[in-house]
Design a protein around this motif. Structure first.
Motif, PDB file in Angstrom:
ATOM      1  N   MET A  98      47.359  31.727  48.057  1.00 45.86           N
ATOM      2  CA  MET A  98      45.913  31.818  47.182  1.00 45.86           C
ATOM      3  C   MET A  98      45.407  30.339  47.299  1.00 45.86           C
ATOM      4  N   LEU A  99      46.407  29.319  47.310  1.00 47.20           N
ATOM      5  CA  LEU A  99      45.930  27.754  47.376  1.00 47.20           C
ATOM      6  C   LEU A  99      45.044  27.556  48.988  1.00 47.20           C
ATOM      7  N   GLN A 100      45.598  28.314  49.909  1.00 47.31           N
ATOM      8  CA  GLN A 100      44.872  28.396  51.322  1.00 47.31           C
ATOM      9  C   GLN A 100      43.822  28.880  51.006  1.00 47.31           C
ATOM     10  N   HIS A 101      43.295  30.147  50.310  1.00 49.17           N
ATOM     11  CA  HIS A 101      42.198  30.969  50.027  1.00 49.17           C
ATOM     12  C   HIS A 101      40.922  29.842  49.505  1.00 49.17           C
ATOM     13  N   ILE A 102      41.593  29.170  48.417  1.00 49.60           N
ATOM     14  CA  ILE A 102      40.839  28.342  47.658  1.00 49.60           C
ATOM     15  C   ILE A 102      40.322  27.161  48.690  1.00 49.60           C
ATOM     16  N   LEU A 103      41.129  26.743  49.383  1.00 51.22           N
ATOM     17  CA  LEU A 103      40.618  25.684  50.060  1.00 51.22           C
ATOM     18  C   LEU A 103      39.620  26.048  50.974  1.00 51.22           C
ATOM     19  N   ASN A 104      39.562  27.264  51.504  1.00 53.55           N
ATOM     20  CA  ASN A 104      38.894  27.701  52.616  1.00 53.55           C
ATOM     21  C   ASN A 104      37.402  28.451  52.015  1.00 53.55           C
ATOM     22  N   THR A 105      37.358  28.296  50.657  1.00 53.90           N
ATOM     23  CA  THR A 105      36.034  28.840  49.835  1.00 53.90           C
ATOM     24  C   THR A 105      35.391  27.694  49.200  1.00 53.90           C
ATOM     25  N   ASP A 106      34.156  28.270  49.076  1.00 57.63           N
ATOM     26  CA  ASP A 106      33.052  27.453  48.438  1.00 57.63           C
ATOM     27  C   ASP A 106      33.177  27.525  46.837  1.00 57.63           C
ATOM     28  N   PHE A 107      33.580  26.919  45.919  1.00 60.22           N
ATOM     29  CA  PHE A 107      33.642  26.956  44.539  1.00 60.22           C
ATOM     30  C   PHE A 107      32.829  26.324  43.809  1.00 60.22           C
ATOM     31  N   GLU A 108      31.671  25.266  44.567  1.00 60.57           N
ATOM     32  CA  GLU A 108      30.789  24.447  43.853  1.00 60.57           C
ATOM     33  C   GLU A 108      29.692  25.471  42.847  1.00 60.57           C
ATOM     34  N   GLY A 109      29.941  25.121  41.776  1.00 60.82           N
ATOM     35  CA  GLY A 109      29.284  25.801  40.877  1.00 60.82           C
ATOM     36  C   GLY A 109      29.441  27.145  40.285  1.00 60.82           C
ATOM     37  N   LYS A 110      30.663  27.775  40.822  1.00 64.06           N
ATOM     38  CA  LYS A 110      31.057  29.058  40.257  1.00 64.06           C
ATOM     39  C   LYS A 110      31.758  29.245  39.245  1.00 64.06           C
ATOM     40  N   SER A 111      31.688  30.405  38.659  1.00 63.80           N
ATOM     41  CA  SER A 111      32.566  30.519  37.401  1.00 63.80           C
ATOM     42  C   SER A 111      33.534  31.128  37.927  1.00 63.80           C
ATOM     43  N   VAL A 112      34.893  31.020  37.463  1.00 65.53           N
ATOM     44  CA  VAL A 112      36.231  31.384  37.931  1.00 65.53           C
ATOM     45  C   VAL A 112      37.201  32.121  36.870  1.00 65.53           C
ATOM     46  N   LEU A 113      37.772  33.040  37.217  1.00 72.90           N
ATOM     47  CA  LEU A 113      38.998  33.336  36.654  1.00 72.90           C
ATOM     48  C   LEU A 113      40.193  33.352  37.124  1.00 72.90           C
ATOM     49  N   ASP A 114      41.395  32.645  36.700  1.00 74.11           N
ATOM     50  CA  ASP A 114      42.624  32.636  37.062  1.00 74.11           C
ATOM     51  C   ASP A 114      43.523  33.561  36.460  1.00 74.11           C
ATOM     52  N   MET A 115      43.914  34.768  36.789  1.00 70.89           N
ATOM     53  CA  MET A 115      44.568  35.895  35.873  1.00 70.89           C
ATOM     54  C   MET A 115      45.894  35.751  36.392  1.00 70.89           C
ATOM     55  N   GLY A 116      46.851  35.659  35.326  1.00 71.22           N
ATOM     56  CA  GLY A 116      48.418  35.526  35.682  1.00 71.22           C
ATOM     57  C   GLY A 116      48.495  34.040  36.024  1.00 71.22           C
ATOM     58  N   CYS A 117      48.075  32.981  35.575  1.00 70.19           N
ATOM     59  CA  CYS A 117      47.744  31.876  35.790  1.00 70.19           C
ATOM     60  C   CYS A 117      49.104  30.872  35.993  1.00 70.19           C
ATOM     61  N   GLY A 118      50.153  31.314  35.480  1.00 66.78           N
ATOM     62  CA  GLY A 118      51.539  30.614  35.390  1.00 66.78           C
ATOM     63  C   GLY A 118      51.233  29.135  35.075  1.00 66.78           C
ATOM     64  N   THR A 119      51.354  28.414  36.032  1.00 65.40           N
ATOM     65  CA  THR A 119      51.179  26.847  35.654  1.00 65.40           C
ATOM     66  C   THR A 119      49.756  26.532  35.764  1.00 65.40           C
ATOM     67  N   GLY A 120      48.959  27.198  36.255  1.00 64.85           N
ATOM     68  CA  GLY A 120      47.195  26.873  35.930  1.00 64.85           C
ATOM     69  C   GLY A 120      47.047  26.315  37.387  1.00 64.85           C
ATOM     70  N   VAL A 121      47.794  26.225  38.240  1.00 65.03           N
ATOM     71  CA  VAL A 121      47.527  25.459  39.595  1.00 65.03           C
ATOM     72  C   VAL A 121      46.408  25.975  40.406  1.00 65.03           C
ATOM     73  N   LEU A 122      46.067  27.365  40.232  1.00 60.62           N
ATOM     74  CA  LEU A 122      45.068  27.837  40.994  1.00 60.62           C
ATOM     75  C   LEU A 122      43.643  27.440  40.497  1.00 60.62           C
ATOM     76  N   ALA A 123      43.692  27.567  38.978  1.00 59.34           N
ATOM     77  CA  ALA A 123      42.414  27.307  38.296  1.00 59.34           C
ATOM     78  C   ALA A 123      42.088  25.751  38.455  1.00 59.34           C
ATOM     79  N   ILE A 124      43.466  25.185  38.235  1.00 59.48           N
ATOM     80  CA  ILE A 124      43.053  23.519  38.662  1.00 59.48           C
ATOM     81  C   ILE A 124      42.461  23.044  40.045  1.00 59.48           C
TER      82      ILE A 124
END
Length: 277
Positions: free
Chosen positions: A132-158
């Motif tokens: 999932m971290l790999q996906h995030i690194l390869n995706t444009d998140f600039e200006g996007k609204s994001v949901l991290d569902m089942g966030c655990g430590t919150g690392v994906l949202a961070i």
């Protein structure tokens, strides 16, 4: 007064996939946290929640293909840090992202994420979080609204916020994960991430450009219709927490709700897939 936990040290042969099945079953029985190792896993449950017959009906223990033995001991909550510090090593995802604990030395990377997992999931070590971290690194998140569902430590949202997300919500049903995510978003100067305790019922009336859900097969199949309804047009849904053999079922469910499979990553039979509408 410190809470008393029981630590179960499970020796598992073969480690995969028996450890993953065992972890899933134990999670349903009240075990709150797990530390995977080369021989199996450590599992933790509040002593007050433990009953002698708790393990009697575990499916995985009845399987002749798996050999599972265990010992147990009491451990006080304040000793937890010493336990996971022995097992928690910094990881790199690609060239630009590092996930580390506060006691690890900082290195020069674009995205330096400091996580203190405590009793939560999501240090980046498990295959699903890593992908999932790999996906995030390869995706444009600039200006996007994001949901991290089942966030655990919150690392994906961070990481999403570090990559320029306009807003981010992080949701987990587990109180440990909720509290730990609050700590971690503040630790990484992402305090504007909104953290909630609950399940997919919290998504009613909400819309996102990108949804990240790293949970498990059954919950994903149940909640995909809700995710599809919560995704803005032109949005992306990233899913993980299931095996390669589950990909067809996940993709079929997504297709039934207007989401098209785009690509997937695979690591040790675990899969993380991207869907778009």
């Amino acid at each position: 007064m410190s809470l008393i936990y029981l630590e179960f040290d499970f020796k598992v042969k073969p480690v995969e996939p028996a450890s993953d099945i065992l972890m899933a079953e134990l999670g349903e029985l009240g075990f709150e946290s797990f530390v995977e190792n080369e021989e199996g896993l450590l599992a933790y449950i509040l002593k007050s929640e433990w009953k002698e017959q708790t393990l009697d009906d575990l499916f995985v223990l009845q399987q002749p293909d798996f050999e599972i033995t265990w010992t147990s001991k009491e451990i006080e909550q304040q000793n937890w840090n010493a336990e996971w510090e022995k097992n928690f090593h910094p990881i790199r995802v690609g060239d630009g992202c590092m996930v580390r604990a506060p006691f690890h030395a900082k290195e020069e990377v674009t995205f330096d994420i400091v996580i203190e997992p405590k009793m939560s999931f999501g240090t980046g070590h498990h295959e699903t979080t890593y992908m999932m971290l790999q996906h995030i690194l390869n995706t444009d998140f600039e200006g996007k609204s994001v949901l991290d569902m089942g966030c655990g430590t919150g690392v994906l949202a961070i990481l999403a916020k570090m990559k320029g997300a306009r807003s981010a919500d992080a949701i987990d049903i587990d109180e440990w994960c909720y509290l730990n995510s609050l700590e971690n978003v503040e630790r990484n100067n992402c305090a504007d991430i909104q953290v909630f305790q609950g399940d997919s019922s919290l998504l009613k009336g909400k819309k996102y450009d990108i949804i990240l859900a790293n949970i498990n097969r059954n919950i994903l199949l149940e909640d995909i219709p809700i995710y599809a309804n919560s995704l803005n047009k032109g949005g992306a849904l990233f899913l993980s927490g299931f095996y390669l053999e589950d990909l067809d079922a996940i993709s079929s469910k997504c297709a039934a709700h207007g989401l098209e499979f785009e690509k997937n990553l695979e690591k040790n039979r675990w899969v993380s897939a991207k869907y778009v509408n």
